[in-house]
Design a protein around this motif. Structure first.
Motif: not given
Length: 100
Positions: A63-64, A67-68, A70-71, A74
């Motif tokens: 994962q970029s 994205n990490r 974002r996870v 969230n």
């Protein structure tokens, strides 16, 4: 120092979803007391509004960095829309952590 209720929730959510090998969560609110932020936000009395997070998990493999984050954002959406004003995130794979 024992975790407050917000830190305990953050730890529980991250542990449950990402099974990290390492999770360090520092309440950094004291450094922001008296600092007025855009929108009028300030560190709340008693802390638990500003955190520094280091999390090492195999879940981040492939994962970029964006994205990490974002996870994590969230997973912690409820806390970030309420008591937590700022969260500094270092999200690493185990291999990345060893290189540091």
């Amino acid at each position: 120092m024992a975790d407050g209720p917000v830190a305990q929730i953050i730890r529980q959510k991250l542990q449950s979803a990402l099974s990290p090998q390492r999770l360090e969560l520092e309440d950094d609110s004291w450094r922001h007391a008296g600092h007025h932020h855009e929108g009028g936000m300030d560190a709340k009395e008693g802390g638990e509004s500003h955190f520094n997070l280091l999390i090492v998990s195999e879940a981040f493999e492939g994962q970029s960095r964006v994205n990490r984050q974002r996870v994590i954002n969230n997973l912690l959406a409820e806390e970030l829309s309420g008591p937590v004003h700022a969260l500094s995130i270092q999200a690493l794979t185990p291999a990345e952590h060893v290189k540091r």
